[in-house]
Scaffold this motif. Sequence first.
Motif, mmCIF file in Angstrom:
data_model
loop_
_atom_site.group_PDB
_atom_site.id
_atom_site.type_symbol
_atom_site.label_atom_id
_atom_site.label_comp_id
_atom_site.label_asym_id
_atom_site.label_seq_id
_atom_site.Cartn_x
_atom_site.Cartn_y
_atom_site.Cartn_z
ATOM 1 N N ALA A 46 -37.364 -28.755 7.413
ATOM 2 C CA ALA A 46 -38.486 -30.066 7.204
ATOM 3 C C ALA A 46 -37.588 -30.607 5.953
ATOM 4 N N ALA A 47 -38.037 -31.836 5.939
ATOM 5 C CA ALA A 47 -37.485 -32.756 4.846
ATOM 6 C C ALA A 47 -38.455 -32.422 3.592
ATOM 7 N N GLU A 48 -39.803 -32.021 3.961
ATOM 8 C CA GLU A 48 -40.426 -31.684 2.509
ATOM 9 C C GLU A 48 -41.097 -30.345 2.665
ATOM 10 N N LYS A 49 -41.416 -29.717 1.388
ATOM 11 C CA LYS A 49 -42.098 -28.280 1.503
ATOM 12 C C LYS A 49 -43.424 -28.584 0.656
ATOM 13 N N SER A 50 -44.123 -27.505 1.039
ATOM 14 C CA SER A 50 -45.564 -27.747 0.393
ATOM 15 C C SER A 50 -45.465 -26.900 -0.912
ATOM 16 N N ILE A 51 -46.377 -27.005 -1.927
ATOM 17 C CA ILE A 51 -46.445 -26.217 -3.134
ATOM 18 C C ILE A 51 -48.075 -26.117 -3.255
#
Length: 521
Positions: free
Chosen positions: A204-209
């Motif tokens: 994925a182009a983005e990861k959650s924090i």
Amino acid sequence: MNKLYIGNLSDSVTAEDLAKTFEEHKIKYNAPFLMKTGYAFVDCPDDQWALKAIETLSGKVELDGKRMEVEHSVPKKQSETAVVNVTYASKEHARQAIQKLNGYLIDNTALHVSYIPDESCDLEGGQRGHDNGRRSGYGPRSPRGGHPSSGMPPKHTNTDIPLRVLVPTQYVGAIIGKEGATIRNITKQTQSKIDVHRKENAGAAEKSISIHSTPEGCSAACRMILEVMQQEAKDTKTADEVLLKILAHNNFVGRLIGKEGRNLKKIEQDTNTKITISSLCDMTVYNQERTIIVKASLEDSCHAEIEIMKKVREAYDNDLAAMDAPEQETVYIYIPAQAVGAIIGKKGQHIKELSRFAGASIKIAPAEAPDSKQRMVIVTGHPEAQFKAQGRIYVKLKEENFFGPKEEVKLETHIKIPASAVGRVIGKGGKTVTDLQNMTAADVVVPREQTPDENDQVIVKIIGHFYASQSAQRRLREIFNLVKTQQKGGMVVGHGPSPQGMSEMGSPKQDMTQDHQPRRK
């Protein structure tokens, strides 16, 4: 720090093999090697010998075809948690104490202050005592207040609701830093717990924090993460601007926007920002979060985060206040057998404190056999209590080095669901359970030929790290609660299972494995 972690070992490597390797490279060591499955620990005489071992062996020496990894071990916490109960004359005094003391540093250790139920101070007529202001939320939080005999609903405060943000995958390395230095610094300075979900949604182009702290701690950590991303973007020349992206459950977004968009417009005007929210079409049955995108300078973005999360926390607390007492859930967690002592603690002190902290019943089941490698922990409580209790168990296992420094804590968890809901969980051709696994990053196993128990329930196995397991548990609960609602309303639930084969679930019986666990890509 002279204790070393030796990882990436094959199961056949012995303490004698490691001792021989150290001696061949003329590296001194003190105590015998503490062997675990796939890794080991050893002490060196001083830091110089430890550094020499790392420089000489790590990534350079092979044992049984695998290059060993050698690095400083994460030290165990030496101090034990002390719990002090204080009774105040009024709720207002208690509230002021929490505001002033929560997060206060004493000898580099932050105080954690929260309301606790005091069953001895119920007033006549069923009125509440001073525990009327219990904290609640979907992070690691205190259990909801309220004595069973009380007729009044608990009051909620929102001090610990986590802040979830999306960051470009290309910046995750900079946020973590070399050997985790940057994220540790952010955690220490803001007194927060930060989870970077870098292994979820591979590619994925983005990861959650996820950031767990007080509202002030969450905001401070968010600011530092934005600063790191901005500096990385500048150094690598990969982007002209860095956007703040906040994740919030769809249930709260409507109240954030407000009637005719008034709340959102006011936040934009007050913070000098441009705020957009992802479409409802981007949601799935397994991901009910929407993305709140803030476009502005760093300072204005941070100001907007404070105002946005204030609305989200208000919405969450209002929902909790309106809820009836939640239904109790029972979850069965399997931990390494040698970790039972750490969970129980000296004279049972740790498990008692954990039970009190989470507001859940926590019991260790007897070993199934004398040589059992796993023990079952039975946790009973409402969803918030489950989140807190299970979270503390995961953290304890990591702190006590039952998993390596670079190894995620992954546990097997069992929950029971109505046999009538199995078909809905699996879905036609296994689509639902496959989507569930892909969305949560947990392995979900639904045994097809399991005979229901006396309550007409079957066991579903969930294997994964803490947040993956929690997400899968919640999604499964939602599915069979939906089935329960439909059955009460007289609706027909499709793809109902049969205890013997369940071959009528929409896929030919011969194409399904005994334990339905679709192969994940």
